[in-house]
Enzyme design. Structure first.
Site, mmCIF file in Angstrom:
data_model
loop_
_atom_site.group_PDB
_atom_site.id
_atom_site.type_symbol
_atom_site.label_atom_id
_atom_site.label_comp_id
_atom_site.label_asym_id
_atom_site.label_seq_id
_atom_site.Cartn_x
_atom_site.Cartn_y
_atom_site.Cartn_z
ATOM 1 N N LYS A 164 -14.992 7.560 -3.811
ATOM 2 C CA LYS A 164 -16.277 7.853 -3.154
ATOM 3 C C LYS A 164 -16.808 9.215 -3.585
ATOM 4 C CE LYS A 164 -14.623 5.114 0.678
ATOM 5 N NZ LYS A 164 -13.710 5.194 1.818
ATOM 6 N N HIS B 82 0.799 -1.227 0.000
ATOM 7 C CA HIS B 82 0.000 0.000 0.000
ATOM 8 C C HIS B 82 0.832 1.276 0.000
ATOM 9 C CE1 HIS B 82 -4.158 -1.457 0.493
ATOM 10 N NE2 HIS B 82 -3.622 -2.470 1.148
#
Length: 810
Positions: free
Chosen positions: A657, A355
């Site tokens: 989002k 990540h």
């Protein structure tokens, strides 16, 4: 199972109130009501889970075990009711019983099991794993206090305990009969039995890992999965002899040392005790999990030799990397396998998701700490490291630089990412750009040696939660335009149908009205939570994410300061009303990040108190940013700030989002922004700044931020203003000095000054476009229409196809 109606839901809730709380609906508190509702849903999900598990056993399907130090679940009551298809009857039942449904749903605290994108990603993936009917379980620690609850006092972040479990225990099902024992420290004794070497750990400290399970409901499916959270307890009772002597602290010392493991997420590790606790947490969670997985496997198959055929362990970043030596330990020491047999199983069972490209975020542990705390695991790591180094040396013909770069143990440190590469069957990045950087830069030597291991799986979000559930107005519009609920299962094919309505004025007006209503809801929320009145006629411009220098909240501050100084110079200038919203937590030990939070609040105080800015310019810091706040913020946002330094953000999920809820992105070509740009084009987002290769080139050729400061009058003035501070009298010359001259790190390490002019220009273009409502709403609609590829269902399908090799519901 009976389908819930309003009446049957009322009966079920009433029964829980009587049996569990000894009260009627007339006597019940809101907290009683919330927990009773949770218990009704928990019973339904538990029944589904038992049936799902039984079916998986019969079919002997491969199981996915998703290990993450964080699962940022947020609230579960409305989410589970929505997924189970009983949200409406539950709302009706609650109202009929004399309560306000919104109040009951708001009673539930956010489950404090995560910090940011990493944990929220894990939560989204659990939803998709279940919806796609993949047998899976998540694993983490049952943190008592989670990260922290943020309070802003005099502009500064204060960390307070987050007692999330007080109201959320209704979801947790303790499983004391499945307890595991984890060992720390001790000494090793070796002996031979025939041709088999036995290694026994003795005189260790024991900690009990007690599982608490949270059942996960998928959308429109009878399949259920679970999240297993490990709580830590000492197996020793309190020492009554010491207690009787009045030595109360010593009497309970062992219990306290065990229980601190599950106390907080990410204890500070800038001292030895903190490092030790973090490593204890990681091994505790890993050891308990692997023991549990292997035990269940042996119960089902009576052997471990097919373990890798029936199990895949996905580790979310390097925090669970000790799964590799721990699985080796169990297979060799407990199951009696040889090294080669155990290695074949392990290296075909474990997959690693990376990540980060930040060097400081690639975990490294001091050798002496690992050796002392985990002597047998250390021994196994040494052997893995020796064999891996021999492979590297042979492949690269003794190239010392490459051997050093890829070593698992080097300079008295254990490098966890290299351990994952050596012992895993796959390594994946989380966006196309990020995976490319891993192959060409961060892990280029490993890629050159084992290219088949490297994969890309771009992150995704649970679109059912982050669109349908939190934005009902937009959900209805999409259903009306696409012909129903198909987008909830197939967003990648259903959402693009919206594109054809881009010239329909009625639809664009409806989209505008939905956004306006959501802005009013956010304004109401902020007034209630913090007493601040937002201007709903202004652009709602949002930067909500973890506070880190590479995410460049400071660049946003610089541009707001620039706008403010322009307004002071020319009070009559044309300025579209603009509200800047920040939501961010800084790690407690990250001093610079906490200073930036204080700077944001100083700037907000200056601007919001200046009569010249009234109804024109606002800045506000949203205290204690969390999932439930994001659920109100995302639908109301019009501008999404995704302005990290190119090449530093692995992917991002907040950007997805915002996009899915119709906000337009101001951003760099970084992380998943690159893939957003591929589907949106230049015309549907506002790009600026250096590209990844340009950042590297500028650094390599000698970047001098002071020269930019000296030559650019506007930039010079902005930094001088920040240096001297604002009306609260607090100076920020330390931040400016860090930008111009460094001090412990390169000057302007994240290239804020280099991108400032380009950023300010992108912000002007954005504000100009906002004035053309038809154009803006067309761009917004295109963003929603093309966001389907960022659904977590697609991500999980990619994992299932490319890495796990498991079937799933299409």
């Amino acid at each position: 199972m009976e389908k819930f109606t309003k009446e049957s839901m009322k009966r079920a809730i009433g029964e829980k109130l009587r049996l569990n709380f000894g009260c009627t609906e007339e006597e019940a508190t809101e907290a009683n009501m919330m927990k009773a509702c949770a218990m009704v849903l928990r019973d339904r999900m538990s029944t589904q889970y038992v049936e799902s598990r039984s079916a998986v056993r019969k079919k002997q399907l491969r199981r996915v075990h998703y290990m993450s130090m964080e699962f940022l679940m947020g609230r579960s009551l409305m989410k589970n009711a929505y997924n189970l298809g009983v949200l409406e009857p539950m709302k009706e039942a609650i109202a009929d019983m004399g309560f306000k449904p919104a109040r009951i749903f708001d009673m539930e605290p956010d489950a404090g099991l995560g910090n940011g994108g990493l944990g929220r990603l894990a939560a989204c993936y659990l939803d998709s794993l279940t919806t796609l009917e993949i047998p899976a379980r998540g694993y983490s620690i049952c943190y008592e206090l989670g990260l922290f609850r943020q309070k802003i006092v005099d502009g500064q972040q204060i960390e307070l305990p987050d007692n999330w479990r007080d109201q959320s225990d209704a979801w947790l099902i303790p499983k004391p009969d499945e307890v595991e024992e984890v060992h720390f420290g001790g000494t090793l004794r070796e002996f031979w039995d025939g041709d088999h070497l036995h290694i026994v750990n003795e005189n260790y400290t024991r900690v009990l890992a007690i599982p608490c399970d949270m059942t996960i409901a998928g959308y429109d499916t009878k399949h259920s999965n679970s999240l297993r959270l490990w709580d830590a307890k000492s197996p020793k009772p309190i020492d009554m002899s010491l207690f009787s002597k009045g030595e109360y602290l010593r009497a309970g010392e062992e219990q306290a040392m065990a229980e601190v493991i599950a106390k907080v997420l990410y204890p500070e590790d800038n001292h030895y005790e903190g490092k030790s606790l973090r490593l204890r947490q990681q091994y505790f969670f890993v050891s308990a999990t692997v023991q549990s997985i292997v035990r269940k496997h042996i119960q089902n198959y009576k052997t471990v030799t097919n373990f890798h055929e029936k199990n895949v362990i996905q580790i979310n970043d390097t925090h669970p990397a000790l799964v590799i030596p721990e699985l080796m330990r169990i297979l060799m020491d407990d199951a009696g396998l040889s090294w080669d047999e155990a290695w074949n199983i392990t290296s075909n069972s474990v997959a690693y998701t990376n990540h980060t490209v930040l060097a400081e975020a690639l975990e490294r542990w001091p050798q002496d700490l690992m050796q002392t705390l985990l002597p047998r695991v250390w021994q196994i790591i040494c052997e893995i490291a020796r064999r891996w180094q021999a492979q590297v040396t042979d492949f690269y013909h003794g190239d010392e630089a490459k051997v050093r770069n890829m070593a698992i143990i080097w300079d008295n440190e254990v490098r966890m990412a290299n351990l994952c590469i050596a012992g895993g069957m796959a390594v994946n990045g989380v966006s196309a750009l990020h995976s490319d950087i891993l192959r060409k830069d961060v892990f280029k030597d490993a890629y050159g040696m084992q290219p088949e291991k490297f994969q890309n799986v771009t992150n995704g979000i649970d679109h059912r939660r982050w669109l349908a559930e939190i934005n009902p107005g937009l959900d209805k519009l999409i259903q009306d335009l696409t012909g129903g609920k198909d987008y909830l299962h197939h967003p990648g094919t259903a959402l693009p149908k919206l594109d054809k309505f881009a010239n329909d004025k009625e639809i664009l007006l409806r989209l505008d009205e939905i956004k306006r209503a959501n802005k009013l809801e956010l304004a109401k929320f902020v007034k209630k939570e913090q007493g601040f009145i937002l201007n709903p006629d202004a652009i709602f411009d949002v930067q909500a994410k973890r506070l880190h220098e590479y995410k460049r909240q400071l660049l946003n501050v610089m541009n707001i300061t620039y706008m403010y100084l322009q307004l002071r110079d020319n009070p009559n200038m044309e300025l579209r009303p603009h509200t800047f919203l920040f939501g961010a937590k800084a790690a407690p030990g990250y001093a610079v990040a906490k200073r930036i939070i204080r700077l944001i609040n100083s700037l907000a105080d200056q601007i919001n108190s200046d009569p010249l800015c009234k109804d024109r310019l606002q800045v506000f810091f949203l205290e204690n940013y969390r999932v439930s706040m994001a659920e109100v913020l995302m639908p109301a946002s019009e501008v999404s700030q995704q302005i990290s330094t190119a090449g530093k953000e692995a992917s991002g999920t907040g950007n997805m989002k915002f996009m899915m809820n119709g906000a337009l992105t101001v951003g760099t070509l970084d992380g998943a922004n690159v893939e957003m740009h591929e589907v949106l084009g230049d015309e549907n987002m506002f790009l600026f700044g250096l590209k990844t290769e340009e950042v590297k080139e500028m650094r390599d050729t000698g970047y001098n931020p002071y020269r930019l400061y000296s030559r650019d009058g506007a930039l010079h003035r902005v930094l001088d203003q920040i240096s001297q501070g604002f009306r609260d009298g607090i100076r920020y010359d330390d931040i400016v000095e860090r930008l111009l001259f460094g001090g412990g790190s390169p000057a302007d390490e994240y290239m804020l000054l280099a991108d400032f002019v380009s950023y300010a220009d992108a912000m002007r273009r954005m504000a100009d476009t906002y004035g053309d409502r038809t154009k803006w709403n067309q761009m917004s609609l295109h963003n929603i229409a093309r966001s389907g590829i960022f659904a977590a269902d697609r991500s999980i399908a990619d994992y299932a196809d490319r890495i796990w090799h498991v079937p799933y519901k299409k």
